[in-house]
Design a protein around this motif. Structure first.
Motif, PDB file in Angstrom:
ATOM      1  N   THR A  64      36.223  31.562  90.981  1.00  0.00           N
ATOM      2  CA  THR A  64      38.635  32.057  91.605  1.00  0.00           C
ATOM      3  C   THR A  64      38.760  30.392  91.435  1.00  0.00           C
ATOM      4  OG1 THR A  64      37.649  33.562  92.985  1.00  0.00           O
ATOM      5  CG2 THR A  64      39.773  33.107  93.031  1.00  0.00           C
ATOM      6  N   ASP A 119      42.305  35.496  93.171  1.00  0.00           N
ATOM      7  CA  ASP A 119      41.860  36.168  93.921  1.00  0.00           C
ATOM      8  C   ASP A 119      42.651  36.417  94.831  1.00  0.00           C
ATOM      9  OD1 ASP A 119      39.984  36.688  93.002  1.00  0.00           O
ATOM     10  OD2 ASP A 119      37.935  36.097  94.470  1.00  0.00           O
ATOM     11  N   TRP A 123      45.496  40.416  95.332  1.00  0.00           N
ATOM     12  CA  TRP A 123      45.109  41.285  96.236  1.00  0.00           C
ATOM     13  C   TRP A 123      45.849  42.607  96.074  1.00  0.00           C
ATOM     14  CZ3 TRP A 123      47.565  44.291  99.789  1.00  0.00           C
ATOM     15  CH2 TRP A 123      46.806  44.496 101.295  1.00  0.00           C
ATOM     16  N   GLN A 126      40.085  41.776  92.989  1.00  0.00           N
ATOM     17  CA  GLN A 126      39.362  40.809  92.310  1.00  0.00           C
ATOM     18  C   GLN A 126      38.916  40.957  91.151  1.00  0.00           C
ATOM     19  OE1 GLN A 126      36.408  39.488  95.008  1.00  0.00           O
ATOM     20  NE2 GLN A 126      37.995  39.396  96.896  1.00  0.00           N
ATOM     21  N   GLN A 128      37.481  39.821  87.947  1.00  0.00           N
ATOM     22  CA  GLN A 128      36.076  38.724  87.474  1.00  0.00           C
ATOM     23  C   GLN A 128      36.198  38.339  86.101  1.00  0.00           C
ATOM     24  OE1 GLN A 128      33.688  37.978  90.402  1.00  0.00           O
ATOM     25  NE2 GLN A 128      35.680  39.340  91.407  1.00  0.00           N
TER      26      GLN A 128
END
Length: 162
Positions: A64, A119, A123, A126, A128
């Motif tokens: 992250t 992240d 919120w 998340q 990726q």
């Protein structure tokens, strides 16, 4: 000794003068009332909230990205936010990769986490991120009490996931 009574012309002049004063006072009161109803439109979002900079650090796939944000909350307000992570395409344009949003109360003593990362910023989602170049766009609707809605838009630096 007798005092002369004011003439009709004198009384008429006094009445006109008094009437003029009332009209001027009425115009002043009306203008002041209009100003009070309109001036909140001219108060900028920075009266409540300023974001000077959003930096997203490069990271490896699966990690992250860390972030640094310079923001100041000057006055409490309720706000709605939308974050959009945009991925750079082969034609050099950016398209939406993932987005997140929420509503919360902002208070002057609120602090961002020391270990702020993407992240936390996106919120409850998340993102990726596969290898590529990205930018983060964040939009806030500032919803102050007794004022019209204000908005803040900030675009991060380009960052790379490698």
């Amino acid at each position: 000794m007798m005092t002369a009574l004011p003439s009709a012309d004198d009384m008429s002049q006094a009445a006109r003068s008094q009437k003029g004063t009332v009209v001027v006072a009425g115009v002043i009161v009306f203008a002041w009332a209009m100003w009070l109803s309109v001036w909140p439109v001219f108060v900028p979002a920075s009266h409540w909230f300023e974001v000077k900079d959003i930096q997203v650090m490069d990271a490896r796939v699966g990690q992250t990205p860390a972030m640094k944000v310079k923001r100041t909350i000057h006055r409490p307000f309720r706000g709605h936010w939308i974050t959009t992570v945009m991925r750079k395409q082969s034609d050099e344009t950016y398209t939406t990769f993932c987005t997140s949003s929420g509503t919360q109360d902002y208070v002057t003593d609120a602090m961002l986490p020391v270990d702020l990362d993407l992240d936390w910023w996106t919120w409850p989602r998340q993102c990726q991120l596969p290898a590529g170049e990205y930018k983060l766009r964040t939009f806030w609707s500032v919803l102050p009490v007794d004022y019209p809605e204000k908005s803040v838009r900030v675009l991060s630096n380009p960052f790379t996931i490698f």
